[in-house]
Design a protein around this motif. Structure first.
Motif, mmCIF file in Angstrom:
data_model
loop_
_atom_site.group_PDB
_atom_site.id
_atom_site.type_symbol
_atom_site.label_atom_id
_atom_site.label_comp_id
_atom_site.label_asym_id
_atom_site.label_seq_id
_atom_site.Cartn_x
_atom_site.Cartn_y
_atom_site.Cartn_z
ATOM 1 N N VAL A 31 1.023 -1.248 0.002
ATOM 2 C CA VAL A 31 0.042 0.013 0.169
ATOM 3 C C VAL A 31 0.851 1.262 0.052
ATOM 4 N N LEU A 32 0.504 2.295 -1.100
ATOM 5 C CA LEU A 32 1.317 3.497 -1.083
ATOM 6 C C LEU A 32 0.608 4.553 -0.397
ATOM 7 N N TYR A 33 1.218 5.344 0.231
ATOM 8 C CA TYR A 33 0.532 6.740 0.573
ATOM 9 C C TYR A 33 1.769 7.531 1.123
ATOM 10 N N THR A 34 1.177 8.660 1.488
ATOM 11 C CA THR A 34 2.041 9.738 1.887
ATOM 12 C C THR A 34 1.643 10.132 3.291
ATOM 13 N N VAL A 35 2.560 10.666 3.975
ATOM 14 C CA VAL A 35 2.489 11.181 5.645
ATOM 15 C C VAL A 35 3.053 12.510 5.554
ATOM 16 N N SER A 36 2.279 13.439 5.969
ATOM 17 C CA SER A 36 2.606 14.841 6.194
ATOM 18 C C SER A 36 2.711 14.970 7.570
ATOM 19 N N THR A 37 3.698 15.899 8.207
ATOM 20 C CA THR A 37 3.918 16.019 9.645
ATOM 21 C C THR A 37 4.378 17.667 9.787
ATOM 22 N N TYR A 38 3.468 18.259 10.797
ATOM 23 C CA TYR A 38 4.108 19.533 10.998
ATOM 24 C C TYR A 38 4.921 19.698 12.215
ATOM 25 N N ASP A 39 5.754 20.278 12.233
ATOM 26 C CA ASP A 39 6.512 20.368 13.456
ATOM 27 C C ASP A 39 6.674 22.060 13.902
ATOM 28 N N PHE A 40 5.920 22.181 15.077
ATOM 29 C CA PHE A 40 5.935 23.752 15.588
ATOM 30 C C PHE A 40 7.064 24.041 16.306
ATOM 31 N N ASP A 41 8.127 23.215 16.441
ATOM 32 C CA ASP A 41 9.323 23.606 16.940
ATOM 33 C C ASP A 41 10.276 24.241 15.536
ATOM 34 N N LYS A 42 10.158 23.542 14.597
ATOM 35 C CA LYS A 42 10.889 23.927 13.557
ATOM 36 C C LYS A 42 10.136 24.970 12.553
ATOM 37 N N HIS A 43 8.644 25.043 12.821
ATOM 38 C CA HIS A 43 7.835 25.690 12.063
ATOM 39 C C HIS A 43 7.913 25.532 10.685
ATOM 40 N N SER A 44 7.871 24.174 10.210
ATOM 41 C CA SER A 44 8.107 23.555 8.937
ATOM 42 C C SER A 44 7.094 22.225 8.892
ATOM 43 N N LYS A 45 6.899 21.882 7.672
ATOM 44 C CA LYS A 45 6.300 20.679 7.454
ATOM 45 C C LYS A 45 7.011 19.726 6.466
ATOM 46 N N THR A 46 6.883 18.472 6.953
ATOM 47 C CA THR A 46 7.825 17.630 5.973
ATOM 48 C C THR A 46 6.599 16.373 5.474
ATOM 49 N N THR A 47 6.968 16.073 4.237
ATOM 50 C CA THR A 47 6.134 15.178 3.586
ATOM 51 C C THR A 47 6.964 13.832 3.232
ATOM 52 N N GLU A 48 6.440 12.511 3.652
ATOM 53 C CA GLU A 48 7.073 11.287 2.942
ATOM 54 C C GLU A 48 6.085 10.523 2.376
ATOM 55 N N THR A 49 6.897 9.520 1.334
ATOM 56 C CA THR A 49 6.139 8.767 0.647
ATOM 57 C C THR A 49 6.312 7.530 1.638
ATOM 58 N N LYS A 50 5.443 6.495 1.572
ATOM 59 C CA LYS A 50 5.511 5.125 2.615
ATOM 60 C C LYS A 50 5.099 4.077 1.787
ATOM 61 N N LEU A 51 5.557 3.118 2.027
ATOM 62 C CA LEU A 51 5.411 1.802 1.349
ATOM 63 C C LEU A 51 4.972 0.693 2.373
ATOM 64 N N LEU A 52 3.649 0.420 2.396
ATOM 65 C CA LEU A 52 3.303 -0.683 3.585
ATOM 66 C C LEU A 52 3.069 -2.103 3.129
ATOM 67 N N ASP A 53 4.115 -2.984 3.677
ATOM 68 C CA ASP A 53 3.958 -4.377 3.347
ATOM 69 C C ASP A 53 2.814 -4.965 4.000
ATOM 70 N N THR A 54 1.739 -5.266 3.688
ATOM 71 C CA THR A 54 0.585 -5.847 4.306
ATOM 72 C C THR A 54 0.553 -7.059 5.204
ATOM 73 N N ASP A 55 1.697 -7.858 4.521
ATOM 74 C CA ASP A 55 1.899 -9.430 5.094
ATOM 75 C C ASP A 55 2.711 -9.401 6.434
ATOM 76 N N VAL A 56 3.330 -8.312 6.656
ATOM 77 C CA VAL A 56 4.317 -8.179 7.777
ATOM 78 C C VAL A 56 3.935 -6.798 8.545
ATOM 79 N N ASN A 57 3.011 -6.005 7.920
ATOM 80 C CA ASN A 57 3.069 -4.657 8.262
ATOM 81 C C ASN A 57 4.304 -3.852 8.489
ATOM 82 N N PHE A 58 5.077 -3.940 7.692
ATOM 83 C CA PHE A 58 6.385 -3.255 7.549
ATOM 84 C C PHE A 58 6.345 -2.053 6.610
ATOM 85 N N VAL A 59 6.730 -0.905 7.181
ATOM 86 C CA VAL A 59 6.516 0.385 6.384
ATOM 87 C C VAL A 59 7.862 0.869 5.993
#
Length: 737
Positions: A31-59
């Motif tokens: 399963v492909l998806y993106t995760v975005s996270t905002y850091d209020f200490d750094k005042h910036s957002k990071t976005t990552e692309t993830k690949l989830l293996d559903t057989d072992v739930n490894f990301v």
């Protein structure tokens, strides 16, 4: 998330990683998806692309995936996606995971497109070739438009001679959305190539997806061609919702000229159409359509086109019934086909949820899905992959086995994956949530009104708590069992409130008659429903202290705050919060989509032969009957007013007028505005200020300590002259507005 929140605060809400809908491989292993996270200490957002293996739930994390989007699997081990580039360009990328290995190959650029591109869709053409379609703006001449490279003018002036000068948060321009297509070749020397990108809508006068929120739900692609929805080009979009479905055959080899799109005509259906989808074979299609022009909340009817290759393709209604009687009184919001093409999968609101239904042989069957389903994907095996959320979980994925689900309404998912461990990582749990049903104002359409009740996580039944009543917008909308970063019930509950969120007359998911009943009735039955809920809570929930009640609402909920101010219920609240609300119905003439007040308030607020023929006018016009500004003499409750400069749906003058009245009357009040936000507050730093300001305001008025210090709020506080409250300055003439 790896750290459990000790207390669910606005900062935790806004910094919790946000997952996109999942995109499963055809076999469901990845399963492909993106995760975005905002850091209020750094005042910036990071976005990552993830690949989830559903057989072992490894990301796994894809390298350089910060600007990746629109993932589409070409096979179980290869996928395409879009990647934003400098100067407004977009690259079509390919990445693969060789079979039998655990490593992702390095992605490569298939084609760099010199414009912002979105909404990628791909269809197999056979022989490992694919047809691709995406959306991008086009110029008047039908060429790709890149705003970053467009010639700059020396003046900012804009001259208009027709309606629809601006929409949502932008002024209209000559450019329009178009659908572009090309053929993706089979690999040669390990890489694929793309044919010339062409504008499928060039010269048609049509625009798709429909702005501002249309995306992949407005078109689909198959080996045979393209199906899409577009506004009727002969009608002004400010006055009409009418949009039609079009079918366009495509010669992917490019050997012949492109044909003109064929409009699918449906007698008696003049409203909005959406969600056109091809069956797996591409020979059939389905879509949703409404009857009434000008009404965004009309019931969506399912249509199926059984043979796209017929001489005259036609559409047949599913579960429509006869005349006004529906066989199935729900309004689907999305539609998909099962893998065998024999059934339809639709998502529809139902009593505070958005459930997944299978439509087979003209019969609906509800499948087990928690909360609100936001996206549905069909796997080659026949299983269903759903993305969704609940009031305590901001993202879950699940597989549903169709064979088991078709046997029972309670068939569980065979696999699930939660972003927050079903809320545990946020300190939340489903036991905080319950429902109440109270008498409806109009029993002819519904006997009872449903409300969500959300209690603090440290709730003690031996104690009492102030009550926060949340009124939803729309007005044809609902509080559903879904996550929100703008109006999150848990945030208010964790501040020591019992939250009550009623789905009053006009709400969706409780039958179309209940939704329609708010027409020309804005301050009538919905207001009385709120009164009934307030009375019920005071009598039947002893832990809810109605003597320390507050009310909050946005959009139509903001209208209700202003309406309640002038009604007896307003004196029962310690304070209210009005976000982007309607102060005067007359000023709805300044909105961009004029069809909305014309429908909901029963026509134009003046009488002429021309307008009477289009929208009937009555002397007891709802424009005047439900105008909050007609009851200013009764306003007396402290209120926080919030209104944003880029809100073109309800211009900022509405909020300023309400605040000016409160100040002139000497009523305790504050005005919060964000010059860079529209009808919503979306930027994390602005949203944090919004939450701190709102929570400080309501806590203060129920006798609780401030949530945050003023200087921590990140908002520029502007002072001013104090206006004496009416009647309090004895010996001097009382000032009135």
């Amino acid at each position: 998330m790896t750290i459990r929140a000790m207390k669910f605060t606005p900062q935790v809400l806004l910094s919790t990683p946000r997952r996109s809908a999942g995109v499963p491989s055809p076999d469901g292993k990845f399963v492909l998806y993106t995760v975005s996270t905002y850091d209020f200490d750094k005042h910036s957002k990071t976005t990552e692309t993830k690949l989830l293996d559903t057989d072992v739930n490894f990301v796994d994390t894809l390298p350089d995936g910060e600007k990746a989007s629109d993932f589409v699997w070409l096979s179980n081990h290869e996928f395409a996606f879009l990647q934003g580039e400098d100067e407004g360009a977009t690259s079509l990328m390919i990445c693969s995971r060789p079979e039998g290995t655990a490593e992702l190959s390095t992605s490569y650029v298939v084609e760099k497109i010199e414009a912002p591109v979105a909404n990628l869709k791909i269809a197999s053409l056979g022989d490992d070739e694919f047809g691709i379609v995406f959306s991008a703006q086009s110029t008047k001449e039908g060429k790709l438009f890149n705003p970053e490279k467009a010639p700059k003018t020396h003046s900012s002036g804009k001259l208009y001679s027709t309606l629809f000068v601006r929409h949502w948060d932008e002024w209209t321009t000559p450019q329009r959305q178009s659908l572009w297509y090309a053929k993706l070749s089979a690999p040669k020397d390990s890489k694929r190539t793309l044919s010339k990108v062409q504008n499928a809508l060039s010269g048609s006068g049509l625009s798709s997806p429909i702005e501002p929120f249309g995306g992949t739900d407005h078109f689909d692609v198959s080996q045979w061609g393209l199906i899409f929805v577009a506004k009727d080009p002969e009608l002004n979009p400010a006055l009409h919702t009418k949009s039609d479905v079009y079918y366009l055959p495509i010669d992917w080899e490019g050997k012949g000229s492109l044909k003109s799109p064929t409009r699918v005509r449906i007698e008696g259906f003049d409203g909005a159409s959406t969600c056109p989808v091809f069956s797996p074979s591409g020979k059939k299609a389905a879509f949703l359509s409404m009857k009434k022009d000008g009404y965004e909340a009309d019931r969506n009817v399912i249509f199926v086109m059984p043979d796209l290759h017929a001489v005259k393709p036609h559409a047949e209604a599913v579960l429509a019934g006869v005349e006004k009687t529906a066989v199935w009184d729900r309004s689907p919001s999305s539609i998909a086909w099962t893998a065998d093409g024999q059934s339809l999968l639709v998502v529809a609101e139902e009593e505070g949820h958005a459930n997944l239904f299978e439509i087979h042989q003209n019969k609906p069957h509800k499948l087990f899905t928690p909360g609100v389903v936001s996206d549905v994907k069909t796997l080659s095996s026949g299983r269903i992959f759903v993305s969704g959320s609940t009031l305590v979980d901001n993202s879950y994925y699940a597989f549903i086995d169709m064979a088991a689900a078709s046997q029972s309404d309670s068939a569980p998912s065979i696999w699930s994956h939660s972003n927050t461990d079903s809320g545990v990582k946020l300190g939340l749990n489903s036991s905080q949530i319950s429902s109440i049903w109270t008498p409806a104002s109009n029993p002819k359409v519904n006997k009872e009104v449903h409300s969500w009740v959300f209690k603090p996580s440290d709730y003690d039944s031996s104690k009492t708590y102030p009550v926060a009543y949340l009124i939803h917008g729309g007005p044809q909308g609902a509080w559903n069992d879904a996550w929100s970063t703008r109006w999150n019930q848990a945030v208010f509950a964790e501040q020591g409130f019992i939250v009550v969120a009623p789905n009053v007359t006009g709400s969706t998911g409780y039958g179309q008659a209940f939704t329609d009943a708010i027409n020309q009735n804005w301050g009538g039955d919905p207001y009385q429903d709120i009164v009934n809920v307030f009375d019920y809570v005071g009598k039947h929930i002893p832990q809810a202290d109605n003597s320390r009640a507050v009310a909050l609402g946005a959009s139509y909920g903001g209208f209700m705050m202003n309406w309640i101010q002038g009604q007896p219920l307003g004196r029962n609240f310690k304070t209210m919060v009005c976000h982007d609300g309607i102060f005067s119905t007359a000023n709805l003439l300044s909105t961009e989509e004029l069809y909305f007040p014309l429908n909901d308030l029963g026509g134009y607020p003046w009488k002429t032969k021309k307008t009477e023929a289009v929208h009937p006018f009555t002397t007891a016009s709802a424009w005047h009957k439900w105008d909050p500004s007609a009851h200013l003499s009764e306003w007396a409750t402290p209120m926080l007013v919030i209104h944003n400069s880029k809100d073109y749906r309800l211009p900022i003058s509405e909020g300023l007028a309400a605040f000016n009245v409160l100040q002139a009357k000497g009523i305790e009040s504050q005005f919060l505005t964000f010059p860079d936000e529209n009808h919503f507050v979306l930027k994390p730093e602005n949203s944090l200020v919004w939450h701190k300001t709102v929570i400080n305001w309501i806590r203060k008025h129920v006798g609780l300590e401030p949530f945050a210090e003023e200087e921590e709020g990140g908002v520029e506080f502007m002072g001013g002259l104090k206006v004496e409250e009416e009647g309090k300055d004895e010996g001097k003439e009382t000032k009135e507005t």
